[in-house]
Motif scaffolding. Structure first.
Motif, short mmCIF file in Angstrom:
data_model
loop_
_atom_site.label_atom_id
_atom_site.label_comp_id
_atom_site.label_asym_id
_atom_site.label_seq_id
_atom_site.Cartn_x
_atom_site.Cartn_y
_atom_site.Cartn_z
N SER A 131 5.89 55.26 49.82
CA SER A 131 4.80 54.57 50.56
C SER A 131 3.65 55.38 50.03
O SER A 131 3.91 56.54 49.86
N PRO A 132 2.73 55.56 50.27
CA PRO A 132 1.50 55.93 49.66
C PRO A 132 1.46 56.86 50.41
O PRO A 132 1.88 57.45 51.65
N LYS A 133 0.66 58.19 49.52
CA LYS A 133 0.63 59.58 49.93
C LYS A 133 -0.71 60.11 50.64
O LYS A 133 -1.59 60.15 49.51
N PRO A 140 4.38 60.79 53.74
CA PRO A 140 4.12 59.21 53.61
C PRO A 140 3.21 58.70 54.62
O PRO A 140 3.08 59.03 55.65
N ILE A 141 2.22 57.94 54.67
CA ILE A 141 0.98 56.77 55.01
C ILE A 141 2.16 56.15 55.48
O ILE A 141 2.63 54.98 54.60
N LEU A 142 2.80 55.86 57.11
CA LEU A 142 3.65 54.40 57.68
C LEU A 142 2.23 53.51 58.64
O LEU A 142 2.80 52.62 58.35
N HIS A 143 1.41 54.03 58.40
CA HIS A 143 1.34 53.35 59.38
C HIS A 143 -0.88 52.65 59.20
O HIS A 143 -0.80 52.78 57.88
N TRP A 168 -5.20 58.74 52.67
CA TRP A 168 -5.36 59.48 53.69
C TRP A 168 -5.21 58.93 55.15
O TRP A 168 -5.32 57.93 55.29
N HIS A 169 -4.48 59.90 55.48
CA HIS A 169 -4.23 59.52 57.59
C HIS A 169 -5.21 59.52 57.52
O HIS A 169 -6.33 60.65 57.73
#
Length: 337
Positions: free
Chosen positions: A158-160, A167-170, A180-181
């Motif tokens: 997953s992208p960080k 990891p960015i899940l959504h 970024w989150h």
């Protein structure tokens, strides 16, 4: 017994076999194998009534260990179950054929199996490629033909987030060539999320416009506030156009010219005032020849007799009460009685 019932019973028995944890060597799969097990001896006594522990006379007898006896009992029980079930199923026309080879161990699968990634697996062999956690009862993710549990897949692929490294899940936000989150993309200085004005970047870090100008924009030499747009450069500094005025009278420079003194801009009038070069008569700056008298300076043409207003040539005069007089007027006014 119907074929369907027999198949269910076979699956139940295979589950029991898995629980017994016997080490039975694999001999490979045959498309049309014989019954799964064939009894080659009776469990405890043969047809002659002799126990299998009995040996002919004259040969030494080695008693079996408890572990060997336990394994022997389990083997006999399995042989009985499989042999009887196989015989019954074949009489009904149900072939007990192996279901394929496990993609992990390469051995035949005769009981439960999992079909995934275009292959078949023993349930206990279908595991996460990274942490080896069994995946038979949970979902999985696939990457390059390998299965992963959700945790390892997200951690690996997953992208960080550029801030927390997680990891960015959504939802994902992309800025400055990084991900970024959304809740982690905020001003480096004040920590506030960015509003409609967006952000400004400095050395790879995002800043709100207020903090960016306060921290990095040049300061006006007049008001010391950040210079954001229009500005001018003078006296080794930058200025807001409205702040560039005479340091003494605070008036804009009418002709655009100024004189610098001690790092501050001055109009001509205030500069000459500080220098003491204003004409004592007209009050205008003296830029050429001058006459110094009575503690002040004069334009030559403005140094005149206070009574007759004639120019005091060659600087010859008589002073009375702070005023210059020619010799004649001074004698008439102050010496004649």
């Amino acid at each position: 017994m119907s074929p369907t019932t027999a198949t269910r019973e076979l699956d139940s028995i295979m589950n029991e076999l898995l629980g017994l944890d016997l080490e039975v060597p694999e001999t490979g799969c045959d498309p049309t194998p014989p019954p799964l097990a064939r009894k080659e001896r009776q469990s405890m006594k043969d047809k002659k009534g002799r126990t299998e522990d009995e040996v002919p006379e004259g040969k030494p007898k080695t008693p079996p260990s408890n572990m060997d006896m336990e394994k022997l009992k389990k083997t006999d029980m399995i042989d009985d179950l499989l042999g009887g079930l196989t015989s019954d199923m074949e009489k009904m026309g149900v072939n007990t054929v192996a279901k394929g080879h496990c993609a992990a161990c390469g051995k035949c699968i005769a009981g439960k199996m999992i079909t995934a990634l275009g292959q078949v697996w023993h349930p206990e062999h279908f595991v996460c490629f990274e942490c080896k956690q069994e995946l038979s009862t949970s979902g999985f993710f696939e990457r390059d033909g390998r299965p992963y549990c959700e945790k390892d897949y997200q951690e690996l692929y997953s992208p960080k987030c550029a801030y927390c490294k997680g990891p960015i899940l959504h939802n994902i936000l992309t800025a400055m060539d990084r991900t970024w989150h959304p809740e982690h993309f905020f001003c480096t200085h004040c920590g506030e999320l960015f509003g409609p004005d967006g952000f400004m970047e400095k050395e790879g870090k995002p800043y709100c416009s207020k903090d960016f100008y306060q921290l990095f924009a040049p300061k006006c030499s007049g008001c010391n506030l950040p210079v954001k747009e229009n500005y001018l450069t003078a006296t080794n500094g930058v200025w807001h156009p409205d702040c560039f005025v005479c340091a003494d009278c605070l008036q804009p420079f009418r002709d655009g010219g100024f004189i610098e003194m001690d790092g501050r801009p001055l109009c001509s009038q205030d500069y000459h005032k500080r220098q003491g070069t204003l004409c004592g008569s007209c009050g205008a700056p003296i830029t050429g020849r001058c006459i110094a008298a009575m503690g002040t300076k004069f334009h030559p043409e403005h140094f005149v007799c206070a009574f007759c207003l004639r120019q005091l040539s060659q600087g010859v005069f008589q002073e009375q009460d702070g005023k210059p007089y020619c010799k004649v007027c001074h004698g008439r006014l102050f010496l004649t009685k």
